[in-house]
Design a protein around this motif. Structure first.
Motif, PDB file in Angstrom:
ATOM      1  N   ALA A 266       0.837  -1.207   0.000  1.00  0.00           N
ATOM      2  CA  ALA A 266       0.000   0.000   0.000  1.00  0.00           C
ATOM      3  C   ALA A 266       0.867   1.250   0.000  1.00  0.00           C
ATOM      4  N   LEU A 267       1.959   1.226   0.778  1.00  0.00           N
ATOM      5  CA  LEU A 267       2.830   2.394   0.845  1.00  0.00           C
ATOM      6  C   LEU A 267       3.580   2.607  -0.473  1.00  0.00           C
ATOM      7  N   LYS A 268       3.862   1.503  -1.186  1.00  0.00           N
ATOM      8  CA  LYS A 268       4.466   1.652  -2.515  1.00  0.00           C
ATOM      9  C   LYS A 268       3.500   2.368  -3.450  1.00  0.00           C
ATOM     10  N   LEU A 269       2.219   2.000  -3.335  1.00  0.00           N
ATOM     11  CA  LEU A 269       1.202   2.660  -4.148  1.00  0.00           C
ATOM     12  C   LEU A 269       1.088   4.132  -3.761  1.00  0.00           C
ATOM     13  N   VAL A 270       1.123   4.392  -2.435  1.00  0.00           N
ATOM     14  CA  VAL A 270       1.067   5.784  -1.963  1.00  0.00           C
ATOM     15  C   VAL A 270       2.294   6.556  -2.457  1.00  0.00           C
ATOM     16  N   ASP A 271       3.466   5.899  -2.451  1.00  0.00           N
ATOM     17  CA  ASP A 271       4.677   6.559  -2.945  1.00  0.00           C
ATOM     18  C   ASP A 271       4.525   6.943  -4.418  1.00  0.00           C
ATOM     19  N   TYR A 272       3.901   6.041  -5.188  1.00  0.00           N
ATOM     20  CA  TYR A 272       3.696   6.364  -6.608  1.00  0.00           C
ATOM     21  C   TYR A 272       2.758   7.558  -6.749  1.00  0.00           C
ATOM     22  N   MET A 273       1.671   7.558  -5.973  1.00  0.00           N
ATOM     23  CA  MET A 273       0.732   8.676  -6.037  1.00  0.00           C
ATOM     24  C   MET A 273       1.403   9.968  -5.573  1.00  0.00           C
ATOM     25  N   THR A 274       2.322   9.851  -4.595  1.00  0.00           N
ATOM     26  CA  THR A 274       3.088  11.019  -4.143  1.00  0.00           C
ATOM     27  C   THR A 274       3.961  11.554  -5.267  1.00  0.00           C
ATOM     28  N   SER A 275       4.548  10.635  -6.037  1.00  0.00           N
ATOM     29  CA  SER A 275       5.391  11.072  -7.164  1.00  0.00           C
ATOM     30  C   SER A 275       4.573  11.800  -8.216  1.00  0.00           C
ATOM     31  N   LEU A 276       3.291  11.412  -8.353  1.00  0.00           N
ATOM     32  CA  LEU A 276       2.422  12.105  -9.305  1.00  0.00           C
ATOM     33  C   LEU A 276       2.180  13.547  -8.899  1.00  0.00           C
ATOM     34  N   LEU A 277       2.264  13.812  -7.588  1.00  0.00           N
ATOM     35  CA  LEU A 277       2.052  15.183  -7.082  1.00  0.00           C
ATOM     36  C   LEU A 277       3.370  15.766  -6.582  1.00  0.00           C
ATOM     37  N   TRP A 278       4.446  15.484  -7.306  1.00  0.00           N
ATOM     38  CA  TRP A 278       5.737  16.151  -7.121  1.00  0.00           C
ATOM     39  C   TRP A 278       6.317  15.955  -5.718  1.00  0.00           C
ATOM     40  N   GLU A 279       6.129  14.740  -5.169  1.00  0.00           N
ATOM     41  CA  GLU A 279       6.694  14.367  -3.858  1.00  0.00           C
ATOM     42  C   GLU A 279       6.178  15.237  -2.712  1.00  0.00           C
ATOM     43  N   SER A 280       4.972  15.752  -2.847  1.00  0.00           N
ATOM     44  CA  SER A 280       4.394  16.571  -1.769  1.00  0.00           C
ATOM     45  C   SER A 280       4.172  15.713  -0.524  1.00  0.00           C
ATOM     46  N   ASN A 281       4.575  16.234   0.646  1.00  0.00           N
ATOM     47  CA  ASN A 281       4.398  15.468   1.891  1.00  0.00           C
ATOM     48  C   ASN A 281       2.943  15.420   2.344  1.00  0.00           C
TER      49      ASN A 281
ATOM     50  N   GLN B  64       4.939  27.553  -3.236  1.00  0.00           N
ATOM     51  CA  GLN B  64       6.120  27.326  -2.411  1.00  0.00           C
ATOM     52  C   GLN B  64       7.362  27.004  -3.242  1.00  0.00           C
ATOM     53  N   GLY B  65       7.187  26.974  -4.559  1.00  0.00           N
ATOM     54  CA  GLY B  65       8.340  26.803  -5.442  1.00  0.00           C
ATOM     55  C   GLY B  65       8.881  25.395  -5.508  1.00  0.00           C
ATOM     56  N   ASN B  66       8.000  24.394  -5.519  1.00  0.00           N
ATOM     57  CA  ASN B  66       8.438  23.003  -5.620  1.00  0.00           C
ATOM     58  C   ASN B  66       9.252  22.813  -6.901  1.00  0.00           C
ATOM     59  N   SER B  67      10.509  22.405  -6.760  1.00  0.00           N
ATOM     60  CA  SER B  67      11.407  22.323  -7.914  1.00  0.00           C
ATOM     61  C   SER B  67      10.966  21.260  -8.918  1.00  0.00           C
ATOM     62  N   ILE B  68      10.364  20.160  -8.438  1.00  0.00           N
ATOM     63  CA  ILE B  68       9.905  19.100  -9.354  1.00  0.00           C
ATOM     64  C   ILE B  68       8.738  19.615 -10.184  1.00  0.00           C
ATOM     65  N   LEU B  69       7.824  20.334  -9.530  1.00  0.00           N
ATOM     66  CA  LEU B  69       6.692  20.932 -10.243  1.00  0.00           C
ATOM     67  C   LEU B  69       7.190  21.972 -11.248  1.00  0.00           C
ATOM     68  N   PHE B  70       8.132  22.796 -10.828  1.00  0.00           N
ATOM     69  CA  PHE B  70       8.622  23.860 -11.699  1.00  0.00           C
ATOM     70  C   PHE B  70       9.311  23.305 -12.946  1.00  0.00           C
ATOM     71  N   ALA B  71       9.794  22.070 -12.862  1.00  0.00           N
ATOM     72  CA  ALA B  71      10.472  21.482 -14.017  1.00  0.00           C
ATOM     73  C   ALA B  71       9.498  21.166 -15.150  1.00  0.00           C
ATOM     74  N   GLU B  72       8.190  21.120 -14.860  1.00  0.00           N
ATOM     75  CA  GLU B  72       7.239  20.730 -15.905  1.00  0.00           C
ATOM     76  C   GLU B  72       6.184  21.789 -16.226  1.00  0.00           C
ATOM     77  N   ILE B  73       6.055  22.840 -15.399  1.00  0.00           N
ATOM     78  CA  ILE B  73       5.048  23.857 -15.717  1.00  0.00           C
ATOM     79  C   ILE B  73       5.580  24.808 -16.788  1.00  0.00           C
ATOM     80  N   PRO B  74       4.687  25.457 -17.510  1.00  0.00           N
ATOM     81  CA  PRO B  74       5.125  26.421 -18.531  1.00  0.00           C
ATOM     82  C   PRO B  74       5.950  27.544 -17.913  1.00  0.00           C
TER      83      PRO B  74
END
Length: 766
Positions: free
Chosen positions: A529-544, A728-738
């Motif tokens: 389950a936590l592996k699945l949660v980790d994947y979903m976390t990666s979809l949202l740029w590793e947000s805690n 908050q300037g998430n660097s992972i998010l910033f790598a893909e936004i326009p």
């Protein structure tokens, strides 16, 4: 307003004022804000005494400093106050370090705490003594090197006590004995004899004229951080070092005068020659204090602390030796004061009851007004200065310079929302693809034939856990065999009794085995389950925020819930199978009754059996015939319609054909053979039937699908998370936004700090 209420009130107001001071100073230090230096200076000067006052209020401490020159009688004064000849007061220096005396309410709270110097602090003391040329002290330290090292090694010590007399010796040792005291940083005495008011603290500091810079520094620090001062004064006119008391008090507390918090005790009047000398002594001291500090005469008390101890029978031998006999003292005080009554002379002639009354009256009636005066002055200076800074800066900078950029910022938010809506569709698609490929058995065209889904991994781990647990079970079971067999040989081996006894022990171990398997499966499912949660976390740029929103409470709670559910599923089928195979021997009444009582759930086990051995396809048949159904060719042909014997079952790599009636030579071997094969049969059902019958796979899919559904249902939550990560300037998010959505750097520092100051000022006024 009483002291307790006033303390709480001004604690809150001082906290607000310091918050304003912090924001005002943060603004003032910016060069571009162009704040006049005088305003910054006011903020800096006012901050430290305000913080000290706030800390005292937080601790609910009212600190009274007892100061004076060496041998002025400070320790004797405190002893008289405590009505116990406690602190050392002999000739020569008798206080090497600060003694703090705290008022506590309960007798059980009374204790002496001794804080030893660290090695670094001790070395600093030596350097200071060398710097001022204190040869006598340095020589004393050298002579007593062994005992001083012992104090440092022992570290901090605590001595509980009921009576003050009980800690006289350790206090004398660590405060005044030169063999030990140089290695002591401070002593703290907690007693219910100090004052009835809560939080009163006396500070007894070594004399200002000791010649040590350390003692002067301690006095300055203490006078800067106290609420009242008692000066024990021996001479008529103030000495140079006593004048420093006025200076230190004024420097540390500029919002109240020295006269607001100073009391003077003219000590050792019994050493004066005549009543005229006493009168002159009092008049000159009063005029001197009035001139120097505008101190009123009612703040000056004359007397003799030593005489108080002697006349009240409280003095120790050393004090008697130093002060004199009671009869002589009483006669002397009568001559000096003109008081003839013995009881009155003890009170009014010694001055101790009078000074205590004045201090207690100050504590009970005046200290709130002094606190108000001190705090209001600090608060007004800070607030008024901060408001002036705000007005000065706001003339050149708007509080919110972003008004002009408001449309642009709103437009950026709209653009981000549009981008997010498209991104959310991609996230949902990616999650579905991951779920179908990695969770359930629906491989993609691009996946290899050897890849395992999470469900398959769960099933594989189940088999590994069963194998490991069954191995431990067998080892434990056959360890017990010889003991059980011997216990049931009296004198001859009782086959049936031993069989039942062994099975009874085995059944208990199997119950533990089932619990262990359920727990390990829960751990495995939690990990998946936590592996699945980790994947979903990666979809949202590793947000805690993802894990927090998906798994409520904690991982421990989540695990407990899984374990409980898996145990229920597991025991529904595993326990009846264990009952049928283990509880009773083949052909026993116990086993026959169990066969009859087996319900339809057992048929479900039969339906889910996926192994190759025909003997196990119908559980009731194996339970009835036991291992004969595996290794008796005739019985197998008759009952199962198959030829030959079983060659491969759980727990046995290759089973050699055995004629049960001829191959087992002893009753013990027969019992062992039967039990061993029932254990093998139990493992066979665990491996090839119970996993499917219990619905573990469906439950696993249900839990993992529940997480996926929960993620999908929280679109509004993830919208907020995405917005926060963007802002908050998430660097992972910033790598893909326009590029146009990436933040633009602007110099808003002055305006932002001006805005923060404005908020703090408004809060302080509310």
């Amino acid at each position: 307003m009483d002291w307790k209420t006033a303390s709480s009130y001004y604690e809150a107001r001082l906290s607000d004022a310091l918050n304003v001071q912090r924001h005002a100073l943060n603004l003032a230090i910016l060069p571009q804000a162009e704040v006049p230096a005088r305003l910054k200076e006011v903020l800096l000067q006012e901050a430290e005494p305000t913080r000290r006052q706030l800390e005292r209020l937080k601790k609910r401490e009212f600190r009274i400093a007892v100061v004076g020159l060496e041998k002025a009688g400070k320790s004797t004064f405190i002893n008289a106050w405590l009505e116990c000849d406690l602190l050392p007061a002999k000739g020569g220096r008798c206080t090497f370090t600060t003694t703090q005396i705290y008022s506590v309410e309960n007798e059980s709270e009374q204790r002496l705490e001794v804080q030893a110097r660290t090695e670094e602090e001790f070395l600093n003391l030596l350097k200071e003594l060398e710097k001022v040329g204190a040869k006598e002290d340095l020589n004393t330290i050298k002579i007593n090197e062994i005992t001083l090292q012992q104090v440092k090694r022992e570290g901090n010590l605590t001595f509980p006590f009921t009576r003050l007399e009980d800690i006289r010796e350790p206090l004398k040792k660590y405060v005044a004995d030169e063999k030990y005291a140089h290695a002591v940083l401070e002593a703290r005495l907690y007693t219910n004899k100090l004052a009835q008011a809560e939080g009163i603290v006396f500070y007894d500091v070594p004399g200002l004229d000791s010649g040590l810079a350390k003692h002067v520094d301690e006095a300055q620090e203490m006078l800067s951080d106290c609420d009242a001062v008692i000066l024990v004064q021996r001479f008529t006119s103030l000495r140079e070092k006593e004048l420093e008391i006025i200076k230190f008090t004024e420097l540390g507390d500029k919002n109240v005068t020295v006269a607001d918090k100073l009391f003077v005790f003219l000590s050792r009047i019994d050493s004066l020659a005549s009543a005229e000398a006493l009168k002159t002594h009092i008049e000159e001291a009063s005029l001197d204090w009035l001139r120097r500090a505008n101190l009123p005469s009612d703040r000056i008390v004359y007397g003799s602390a030593g005489a108080y101890l002697i006349l009240n029978g409280l003095a120790g031998e050393q004090t008697k030796l130093e002060i004199g006999e009671a009869s002589n003292l009483q006669a002397q005080l009568k001559r000096l004061t003109g008081i003839t009554d013995g009881e009155t002379i003890t009170k009014d002639g010694t001055g101790i009851p009078e000074i205590k009354d004045k201090i207690f009256n100050y504590i009970n009636t005046e200290r709130v007004s002094i606190l108000k005066k001190r705090c209001e002055a600090s608060i007004n200076k800070i607030i008024n200065t901060s408001e002036e800074i705000y007005i000065t800066v706001s003339k050149n900078y708007p509080e919110n310079p972003e008004e002009a950029k408001l449309f642009e910022e709103n437009n950026r938010r709209v653009l981000f929302t549009e981008w997010w809506n498209q991104k959310w569709e991609i996230i949902r698609a990616d999650l579905q693809k991951y779920y179908e490929h990695s969770v359930v058995n629906k491989p993609l065209e691009s996946s290899s034939a050897n890849s395992f889904t999470q469900i398959e991994k769960f099933r594989e781990r189940y088999l590994q856990i069963v194998e490991a647990e069954m191995k431990k079970l067998r080892e434990e079971t056959f360890k017990k065999k010889d003991t059980i067999f011997l216990a049931n040989s009296n004198p001859e081996f009782d086959r049936m009794k031993a069989n039942f006894a062994w099975r009874d022990s085995l059944y208990g171990d199997i119950s533990k085995l089932l619990s262990s398997i359920a727990h390990q499966l829960a751990l495995e499912l939690k990990d998946e389950a936590l592996k699945l949660v980790d994947y979903m976390t990666s979809l949202l740029w590793e947000s805690n925020q993802v894990k927090i929103r998906l798994i409520e409470n904690s991982e421990e709670y989540f695990l407990a819930k899984l374990e409980n559910s898996l145990s229920v599923l597991f025991l529904r089928f595993a326990r009846p199978v264990a009952e049928a195979l283990i509880r009773g021997p083949v052909n026993s009444d116990t086993r026959n009754k169990i066969i009859k009582s087996l319900g339809v759930d057992i048929e479900i086990v039969d339906n889910y059996y996926s192994g190759e051995e025909a003997a196990f396809k119908i559980l009731k048949k194996y339970v009835k015939y036991g291992s004969d159904l595996l290794f008796n060719p005739d019985l197998r042909q008759q009952v199962l319609g198959v030829a030959g014997v079983a060659t491969q079952i759980a727990g046995v790599a290759t089973q050699i054909v055995v004629d049960v009636s001829k191959g087992l030579t002893s009753p013990q071997d027969s019992v062992a053979f039967e039990v061993e094969n029932d254990i093998n049969a139990f493992e066979e059902y665990l491996r090839y039937a119970i996993f499917g019958a219990s619905g573990f796979e469906s439950y696993c899919i249900q839990e993992l699908k529940g997480l996926v559904d929960s993620f999908r249902d929280k679109e509004g939550t993830w919208t907020g998370v995405a917005l926060n990560e963007w802002l908050q300037g998430n660097s992972i998010l910033f790598a893909e936004i326009p590029e146009k959505l990436k933040s633009k750097e602007s110099n808003l520092e002055v305006s932002e700090r001006l805005r923060q100051l404005s908020i703090a000022l408004k809060r302080s006024r509310s």
